[in-house]
Enzyme design. Structure first.
Site, mmCIF file in Angstrom:
data_model
loop_
_atom_site.group_PDB
_atom_site.id
_atom_site.type_symbol
_atom_site.label_atom_id
_atom_site.label_comp_id
_atom_site.label_asym_id
_atom_site.label_seq_id
_atom_site.Cartn_x
_atom_site.Cartn_y
_atom_site.Cartn_z
ATOM 1 N N SER A 44 -33.868 -65.753 -0.954
ATOM 2 C CA SER A 44 -33.486 -66.736 -1.966
ATOM 3 C C SER A 44 -34.486 -67.886 -2.115
ATOM 4 O O SER A 44 -34.086 -69.033 -2.337
ATOM 5 C CB SER A 44 -32.073 -67.262 -1.698
ATOM 6 O OG SER A 44 -31.133 -66.196 -1.832
ATOM 7 N N GLY A 88 -31.073 -62.272 -1.713
ATOM 8 C CA GLY A 88 -30.397 -61.981 -2.973
ATOM 9 C C GLY A 88 -29.043 -62.661 -3.111
ATOM 10 O O GLY A 88 -28.275 -62.341 -4.010
ATOM 11 N N GLU A 103 -36.784 -62.713 7.196
ATOM 12 C CA GLU A 103 -35.842 -62.709 6.084
ATOM 13 C C GLU A 103 -34.420 -62.545 6.621
ATOM 14 O O GLU A 103 -33.973 -61.414 6.864
ATOM 15 C CB GLU A 103 -36.149 -61.554 5.131
ATOM 16 C CG GLU A 103 -37.536 -61.625 4.532
ATOM 17 C CD GLU A 103 -37.628 -60.829 3.235
ATOM 18 O OE1 GLU A 103 -37.962 -61.438 2.216
ATOM 19 O OE2 GLU A 103 -37.345 -59.627 3.243
ATOM 20 N N GLU A 138 -33.363 -54.071 3.263
ATOM 21 C CA GLU A 138 -32.688 -53.034 2.457
ATOM 22 C C GLU A 138 -33.040 -51.634 2.972
ATOM 23 O O GLU A 138 -32.221 -50.716 2.917
ATOM 24 C CB GLU A 138 -33.057 -53.223 0.970
ATOM 25 C CG GLU A 138 -32.327 -54.428 0.399
ATOM 26 C CD GLU A 138 -33.099 -55.230 -0.635
ATOM 27 O OE1 GLU A 138 -34.045 -54.694 -1.237
ATOM 28 O OE2 GLU A 138 -32.751 -56.414 -0.832
ATOM 29 N N ASN A 190 -41.742 -59.287 -4.170
ATOM 30 C CA ASN A 190 -41.197 -57.946 -3.965
ATOM 31 C C ASN A 190 -40.323 -57.623 -5.174
ATOM 32 O O ASN A 190 -39.243 -58.181 -5.321
ATOM 33 C CB ASN A 190 -40.377 -57.964 -2.657
ATOM 34 C CG ASN A 190 -39.584 -56.692 -2.439
ATOM 35 O OD1 ASN A 190 -39.792 -55.689 -3.122
ATOM 36 N ND2 ASN A 190 -38.672 -56.736 -1.476
ATOM 37 N N TRP A 191 -40.830 -56.729 -6.018
ATOM 38 C CA TRP A 191 -40.115 -56.440 -7.271
ATOM 39 C C TRP A 191 -38.974 -55.438 -7.074
ATOM 40 O O TRP A 191 -38.243 -55.139 -8.027
ATOM 41 C CB TRP A 191 -41.090 -55.921 -8.331
ATOM 42 C CG TRP A 191 -42.124 -56.932 -8.753
ATOM 43 C CD1 TRP A 191 -42.201 -58.234 -8.342
ATOM 44 C CD2 TRP A 191 -43.215 -56.731 -9.662
ATOM 45 N NE1 TRP A 191 -43.277 -58.855 -8.943
ATOM 46 C CE2 TRP A 191 -43.915 -57.951 -9.755
ATOM 47 C CE3 TRP A 191 -43.675 -55.631 -10.402
ATOM 48 C CZ2 TRP A 191 -45.044 -58.100 -10.559
ATOM 49 C CZ3 TRP A 191 -44.802 -55.791 -11.205
ATOM 50 C CH2 TRP A 191 -45.475 -57.009 -11.284
ATOM 51 N N LYS A 192 -38.844 -54.907 -5.877
ATOM 52 C CA LYS A 192 -37.746 -53.963 -5.576
ATOM 53 C C LYS A 192 -37.668 -52.886 -6.670
ATOM 54 O O LYS A 192 -38.700 -52.460 -7.184
ATOM 55 C CB LYS A 192 -36.425 -54.725 -5.405
ATOM 56 C CG LYS A 192 -36.568 -55.860 -4.382
ATOM 57 C CD LYS A 192 -35.258 -56.446 -3.942
ATOM 58 C CE LYS A 192 -35.543 -57.585 -2.952
ATOM 59 N NZ LYS A 192 -34.338 -58.142 -2.373
ATOM 60 N N HIS A 225 -38.168 -53.631 5.520
ATOM 61 C CA HIS A 225 -37.376 -54.567 4.714
ATOM 62 C C HIS A 225 -35.889 -54.350 5.025
ATOM 63 O O HIS A 225 -35.461 -53.219 5.269
ATOM 64 C CB HIS A 225 -37.660 -54.345 3.224
ATOM 65 C CG HIS A 225 -37.017 -55.383 2.381
ATOM 66 N ND1 HIS A 225 -35.695 -55.306 1.997
ATOM 67 C CD2 HIS A 225 -37.494 -56.548 1.871
ATOM 68 C CE1 HIS A 225 -35.398 -56.385 1.292
ATOM 69 N NE2 HIS A 225 -36.470 -57.155 1.194
ATOM 70 N N GLY A 260 -38.068 -62.215 -3.726
ATOM 71 C CA GLY A 260 -37.489 -61.102 -4.470
ATOM 72 C C GLY A 260 -37.147 -61.534 -5.887
ATOM 73 O O GLY A 260 -37.995 -61.575 -6.772
ATOM 74 N N GLY A 261 -35.877 -61.899 -6.103
ATOM 75 C CA GLY A 261 -35.372 -62.216 -7.444
ATOM 76 C C GLY A 261 -36.258 -63.145 -8.261
ATOM 77 O O GLY A 261 -36.536 -62.863 -9.439
HETATM 78 P P1 PGA Z 1 -34.576 -62.614 -2.671
HETATM 79 O O1 PGA Z 1 -35.218 -61.341 -1.915
HETATM 80 O O2 PGA Z 1 -35.716 -63.590 -2.892
HETATM 81 O O3 PGA Z 1 -34.045 -62.058 -3.964
HETATM 82 O O4 PGA Z 1 -33.531 -63.172 -1.796
HETATM 83 C C1 PGA Z 1 -36.149 -61.492 -0.884
HETATM 84 C C2 PGA Z 1 -36.587 -60.146 -0.358
HETATM 85 O O5 PGA Z 1 -35.748 -59.234 -0.300
HETATM 86 O O6 PGA Z 1 -37.752 -59.948 0.007
#
Ligand code: PGA
Length: 257
Positions: free
Chosen positions: A214, A174, A168, A98, A10-12, A96, A235-236
């Protein structure tokens, strides 16, 4: 038992166009293609069409990070399932954390989006997970119950075969605070039990449940070895070629375990 194994990035809201193209090219050049794994990239939606074309000749498929539940209309700033399809995406992330916490999406929004995605043959990846306060108060199962039952409300057993779930925990996204493999496995078992209550053996045994929060090259193996973890949503660490390849090329084969 042969559940689908899905590795997703997930490149956000990161990357310029050129950086996104470079990342996709680097990933397809370095992928090991372990048997039976599926790979999904969720780029920002403005790059979705080009990334889908670029990925067409690779094992990667694309997905949208979000979409609205109407086909078209006066909804400034939103993208529709018709557009997502038109851009060549096969998946959509729904709910998600967020989206839920920054943009106030409710379980009802999530449900409408899942129904719409299914109608348009886009595979929904439904995200669920508890806040740290909820975990500390012992409410993790209650939160997962509410989110899962909300997301699947009114959806018939026959329709759920393309749905995947990403567990998640919000406190792990994050933050660098990953859930231990055992904590993640426990939550996956709770989720599978809820799906069992809703849809019975066949669906609960086959629905892919991914872990996210993470995930890094140094913790992927411990997480992925857990029996109920059918892949990861990253994500990251999905933003750099090397770290994402080290995750998706993890040397542990579920199908032969
Ligand atoms: P993260 O994000 O790996 O940076 O914790 C995961 C996600 O939001 O899907």
């Amino acid at each position: 038992m042969g559940r689908r194994q899905i590795f997703a990035g997930n490149w956000k809201m990161f990357k310029t166009y050129n950086e996104a193209v470079e990342l996709a090219k680097g990933l397809s050049a370095g992928l090991n293609k372990a048997g039976g794994r599926e790979y999904v990239l969720f780029p920002p939606s403005v790059y979705l069409k080009d990334l889908s074309s670029l990925c067409a000749a690779t094992p990667f498929v694309t997905g949208a990070q979000n979409m609205y539940f109407e086909n078209q209309g006066a909804f400034t700033g939103e993208i529709s399932p018709v557009m997502v399809k038109d851009c060549g995406a096969g998946f959509v992330l729904i709910g998600h954390s967020e989206r839920r916490h920054i943009f106030h999406e409710t379980d009802e929004n999530v449900n409408r989006k899942v129904i719409t995605a299914l109608f348009h043959n886009i595979q929904p990846m439904i995200c669920v997970g508890e806040l740290i306060e909820e975990r500390e108060k012992g409410e993790t199962s209650a939160v997962l119950n509410r989110q899962i039952r909300g997301a699947f409300s009114g959806i018939e057993k026959e329709a759920v075969s393309t749905i995947s779930i990403a567990y998640e925990p919000v406190w792990a996204i994050g933050t660098g605070k990953v859930a231990t493999p055992e904590m993640a496995e426990d939550a996956h078992i709770v989720i599978r039990k809820i799906i069992h209550e809703l849809y019975g053996d066949e669906v609960s045994n086959s629905i892919p449940i991914l872990y996210g929060g993470s995930v890094k090259p140094d913790n992927i193996e411990g997480l992925y070895k857990m029996p109920d973890i059918d892949g990861v949503l990253v994500g990251g660490a999905s933003l750099e070629v090397k770290s994402f390849l080290d995750i998706i090329n993890v040397n542990f084969n579920k199908s032969s375990s």
